[in-house]
Motif scaffolding. Structure first.
Motif, PDB file in Angstrom:
ATOM      1  N   SER A 160       0.836  -1.202   0.000  1.00 16.38           N
ATOM      2  CA  SER A 160       0.000   0.000   0.000  1.00 16.38           C
ATOM      3  C   SER A 160       0.868   1.248   0.000  1.00 16.38           C
ATOM      4  O   SER A 160       1.993   1.245   0.512  1.00 16.38           O
ATOM      5  CB  SER A 160      -0.905   0.003   1.240  1.00 16.38           C
ATOM      6  OG  SER A 160      -1.593   1.228   1.366  1.00 16.38           O
ATOM      7  N   ASN A 162      -0.276   3.872   1.453  1.00 12.86           N
ATOM      8  CA  ASN A 162      -0.733   4.540   2.667  1.00 12.86           C
ATOM      9  C   ASN A 162       0.333   4.429   3.754  1.00 12.86           C
ATOM     10  O   ASN A 162       0.782   3.332   4.077  1.00 12.86           O
ATOM     11  CB  ASN A 162      -2.038   3.896   3.133  1.00 12.86           C
ATOM     12  CG  ASN A 162      -2.608   4.559   4.371  1.00 12.86           C
ATOM     13  OD1 ASN A 162      -2.126   4.317   5.471  1.00 12.86           O
ATOM     14  ND2 ASN A 162      -3.627   5.383   4.176  1.00 12.86           N
ATOM     15  N   ARG A 163       0.730   5.550   4.317  1.00  9.33           N
ATOM     16  CA  ARG A 163       1.818   5.558   5.286  1.00  9.33           C
ATOM     17  C   ARG A 163       1.491   4.721   6.530  1.00  9.33           C
ATOM     18  O   ARG A 163       2.370   4.018   7.063  1.00  9.33           O
ATOM     19  CB  ARG A 163       2.153   7.000   5.693  1.00  9.33           C
ATOM     20  CG  ARG A 163       3.344   7.087   6.661  1.00  9.33           C
ATOM     21  CD  ARG A 163       3.668   8.536   6.995  1.00  9.33           C
ATOM     22  NE  ARG A 163       4.710   8.614   8.013  1.00  9.33           N
ATOM     23  CZ  ARG A 163       6.014   8.658   7.770  1.00  9.33           C
ATOM     24  NH1 ARG A 163       6.451   8.609   6.517  1.00  9.33           N
ATOM     25  NH2 ARG A 163       6.884   8.740   8.754  1.00  9.33           N
ATOM     26  N   LYS A 165      -0.345   2.073   6.710  1.00  9.23           N
ATOM     27  CA  LYS A 165      -0.176   0.665   6.360  1.00  9.23           C
ATOM     28  C   LYS A 165       1.306   0.306   6.266  1.00  9.23           C
ATOM     29  O   LYS A 165       1.720  -0.791   6.666  1.00  9.23           O
ATOM     30  CB  LYS A 165      -0.874   0.361   5.035  1.00  9.23           C
ATOM     31  CG  LYS A 165      -2.400   0.473   5.084  1.00  9.23           C
ATOM     32  CD  LYS A 165      -2.997  -0.571   6.025  1.00  9.23           C
ATOM     33  CE  LYS A 165      -4.513  -0.524   6.018  1.00  9.23           C
ATOM     34  NZ  LYS A 165      -5.098  -1.477   6.997  1.00  9.23           N
ATOM     35  N   GLN A 166       2.108   1.234   5.742  1.00 13.83           N
ATOM     36  CA  GLN A 166       3.539   0.978   5.615  1.00 13.83           C
ATOM     37  C   GLN A 166       4.206   0.871   6.989  1.00 13.83           C
ATOM     38  O   GLN A 166       5.089   0.035   7.201  1.00 13.83           O
ATOM     39  CB  GLN A 166       4.194   2.090   4.790  1.00 13.83           C
ATOM     40  CG  GLN A 166       3.789   2.068   3.324  1.00 13.83           C
ATOM     41  CD  GLN A 166       4.357   3.249   2.543  1.00 13.83           C
ATOM     42  OE1 GLN A 166       4.797   4.248   3.127  1.00 13.83           O
ATOM     43  NE2 GLN A 166       4.338   3.133   1.227  1.00 13.83           N
TER      44      GLN A 166
END
Length: 376
Positions: A160, A162-163, A165-166
């Motif tokens: 992803s 998305n930060r 999620k990271q």
């Protein structure tokens, strides 16, 4: 002696750099201090010292200096160190060692950066995955692949942009690392995503220590190296300055299949970089040892951690294939070309011109040069 980054030209800039470095050291220390406390144990300081030195861009400290530093920190004999006392003492330590006048003290960091990324790429290449070209390429996905390759474990991962999620991905990876007894203290997911180079390089070194050199011990591979080099009348005293002599790696490559290098190339040492480059290329071609270091860096900008990482590949290849140092005394019973045996280099202090005499089964060659090879 400590090896540090070379100070800038002005005292003002040097002081500014020291202030910046000490702020980073303080942040590192405070992560290991209990809440509402302003001290930590001497044992914790000793454990953190390699990371503190790396943060301060000091590549090496002698055992005597380490002992002296810890002794001064423990002057009250309680085994407890006040944070402010530590920072004040370490600042003096840093400033005094930053006056080193020798050039290129900053270049070992570049050597380390290139080698560590090359180690990552060596891992990724086993699965035909794309290489990491710079620290900015060190993403959560790249880290996941490296951990899966090294540990053999599967990482729960959501691909992803998305930060949040990271961050979750990296925290999951750090959890697996911790379970695998990799030290993750001071490593934060957010800092990895923010491309904090010092932290990323520290993380890669911890992976190397666990998955690349953990079975070698502190001096295990150095002892092995010297056994391999003994027939060539060479030896190494460390994993740094010793390797500025290109003969060590040239001989180490040849020792994995005695005579192979000297049969394929004319090694004259009139162009040490070219000779070393050919030796490392041969190691990759014949033994599958990836060329993770540049000959220029080995000779001119050596870094202990980088060289130890590279040499560990030679050790692993030799132990996997049952290779032991050849014995010059057994050469008479060997049917191979005499070039396989007893290649003898002069000691480093030999400066006068000597004559080379190479006797093979079919020819005798003599020529002038600055070193000597004797085949018996």
């Amino acid at each position: 002696m400590l090896h540090t980054r070379r100070s800038s030209t002005s005292q003002e800039l040097g002081d500014a750099m020291a202030t910046e470095i000490m702020a980073q050291v303080k942040d590192l220390i405070l992560k290991h201090v209990e809440e509402d406390q302003n001290s930590l144990t001497l044992e914790t300081v000793e454990k953190l010292l390699p990371e503190i030195l790396n943060t301060a861009e000091i590549s090496e400290i002698s055992p005597q200096q380490k002992e002296k530093l810890l002794e001064r920190l423990n002057r009250n004999k309680t085994g407890v160190v006040d944070v402010n006392d530590f920072l004040a003492l370490f600042l003096q330590f840093y400033k005094s060692e930053s006056r080193d006048k020798r050039p290129n003290k900053r270049d070992w960091k570049e050597t380390q950066r290139k080698t560590f990324l090359a180690w990552c790429n060596a891992c990724l290449s086993t699965k035909n995955l794309p290489p990491i070209k710079s620290v900015s390429d060190f993403t959560d996905k790249a880290l996941k692949e490296i951990i899966q390759i090294c540990s053999g474990k599967t990482v729960k991962f959501i691909d992803s942009a998305n930060r949040i999620k990271q961050v979750e991905n990296i925290n999951q990876i750090l959890k697996i690392m911790s379970e695998d007894e990799v030290d993750i203290k001071g490593i934060e997911a957010e800092s990895i995503l923010d491309k904090n180079e010092k932290l990323i390089l520290a993380l890669i070194w911890r992976l190397i220590m666990k998955y690349q050199i953990s079975d070698l011990g502190e001096t295990g591979d150095l002892e092995w190296v010297n056994k391999q080099l003994e027939p060539y009348h060479l030896s190494a005293t460390d994993f740094k300055n010793s390797w500025q002599d290109p003969r060590l790696l040239i001989a180490l490559v040849d020792s994995l299949n005695p005579g192979i290098l000297f049969k394929n190339y004319s090694v004259t040492l009139t162009d040490p970089l070219s000779d070393l480059d050919r030796a490392l290329e041969l190691a990759e071609k014949e033994f599958g040892i990836m060329k993770i270091m540049d000959p220029h860096d080995i000779i001119n900008n050596p870094d202990k951690q980088s060289i130890q990482t590279y040499i560990s590949y030679f050790y692993k290849y030799a132990t996997k294939n049952g290779i032991v140092p050849f014995s010059p005394s057994s050469r008479m019973n060997n049917t191979l070309d005499p070039l396989t045996w007893n290649v003898s280099f002069p000691p480093p202090h030999l400066n006068q011109k000597t004559r080379i005499q190479i006797d093979t089964k079919t020819q005798a060659i003599g020529r002038e040069n600055d070193f000597e090879i004797t085949i018996k």
